[in-house]
Design an enzyme around this catalytic site. Structure first.
Site, PDB file in Angstrom:
ATOM      1  N   ASP A 189       2.583  -6.715  -3.901  1.00  0.00           N
ATOM      2  CA  ASP A 189       3.051  -6.231  -2.707  1.00  0.00           C
ATOM      3  C   ASP A 189       1.515  -6.059  -1.909  1.00  0.00           C
ATOM      4  OD1 ASP A 189       3.771  -4.967  -0.554  1.00  0.00           O
ATOM      5  OD2 ASP A 189       4.757  -3.244  -1.640  1.00  0.00           O
ATOM      6  N   HIS A 194      -1.177  -0.743   2.864  1.00  0.00           N
ATOM      7  CA  HIS A 194      -1.695   0.164   1.575  1.00  0.00           C
ATOM      8  C   HIS A 194      -3.018  -0.214   1.633  1.00  0.00           C
ATOM      9  CE1 HIS A 194       2.355   0.790   0.942  1.00  0.00           C
ATOM     10  NE2 HIS A 194       2.681  -0.352   0.924  1.00  0.00           N
TER      11      HIS A 194
END
Length: 294
Positions: A189, A194
């Site tokens: 991911d 993030h």
């Protein structure tokens, strides 16, 4: 309209072949915080290849393909800005224990599109099978801000339920590393939310946030270690709603309510869990969290 509900629902499943081996499992386990203390026999079950057990939530990254949130955005009938997307919930059903290494076929399709007025909600279901039959089914619930209002079905309420009445049976705290998101993203991911401060600011956050599925995995590990003595194969289903963000370096507080009853009976039971961020006044991060096991 960026979300074409009829088109998304009518599209045929997208099928891809996935494969994984023990190194992928070990990296995932390290990404959710396993391995501390490094010589603890209970942690070596997650990190050492000759005794490796696979935490069921590894299924959400097996094959290192796009996670459910990203996969939904590439579905037919969906064309939206990633910065407007939030992961609303995740559900995983295990048909068999996840093997340490494997090859399987993953078929994904949008099975629901809801109109919340100010947002659209899409549910992406992925069915995974190998040569021996079904392995697991997972569902990702994705909120797309600003894409509602076309008059479609509203769907179930997204409002989290309150935790069970009475004090929890167990309270566990898990400290997260400052680089937890950077480590977890190596499992597939690579959403810049993030890792990239500029992208996070554009999405409305003060700094990069931890992957919801990292919190999801860390929570399941804590439940399995606390209630099931590390017996990962006993998990049958795991579901949650993402109620708030977690920042790398924070501490998770997990309150667990065990099922009623004791003894050696192996009937299916349900544990309820609520997860919060300690440093922000126990701000909720996971709600309506249930682990079903035998």
């Amino acid at each position: 309209m960026p979300v074409d509900a009829a088109g998304a629902l009518a599209a045929a499943p997208r099928v891809r072949e996935i494969a994984w081996e023990h190194k992928d499992v070990q990296l995932y386990h390290l990404g959710i915080g396993a391995g501390l203390p490094a010589t603890d026999p209970r942690e070596l079950r997650y990190t050492l290849e000759d005794r490796l057990h696979v935490l069921p939530s590894f299924a959400t990254v097996a094959g290192a393909g796009a996670p459910g949130v990203i996969g939904t955005l590439s579905a037919p009938g969906v064309d939206v800005d990633l910065a407007h997307v939030l992961h609303g919930g995740q559900r995983l059903r295990l048909h068999r224990p996840v093997p340490v290494r494997g090859r399987a076929s993953a078929a994904s399709r949008v099975v629901a599109v809801y109109d919340k007025g100010t947002a659209a909600v899409l549910v992406l279901r992925t069915e995974v099978t190998d040569a021996d039959g079904p392995l697991w089914t997972d569902e990702a619930e994705v909120f797309v801000r600003g894409e509602g209002g076309w008059g479609g079905e509203r769907g179930p309420s997204g409002r989290p339920s309150p935790p069970p009445a009475g004090p929890p049976d167990h309270v566990v705290e898990r400290a997260l590393r400052e680089d937890q998101a950077l480590l977890y993203r190596l499992s597939g991911d690579t959403n810049p939310l993030h890792a990239d401060p500029e992208f996070a600011a554009r999405a409305g956050f003060e700094r990069p946030v931890l992957h919801g599925l990292c919190t999801y995995g860390a929570t399941l590990k804590a439940v399995v270690d606390t209630l099931l003595d590390g017996e990962v194969a006993r998990v049958r289903e795991y579901r949650t709603k993402f109620a708030g963000v977690v920042y790398p370096g924070e501490t998770l507080r997990l309150r667990m309510w065990s099922p009623v009853g004791t003894g050696e009976a192996r009937e299916t039971r349900e544990a309820r869990v609520a997860v919060s961020a300690v440093e922000r006044g126990d701000a909720p991060v996971l709600a309506d969290t249930v682990v079903r096991y035998v």
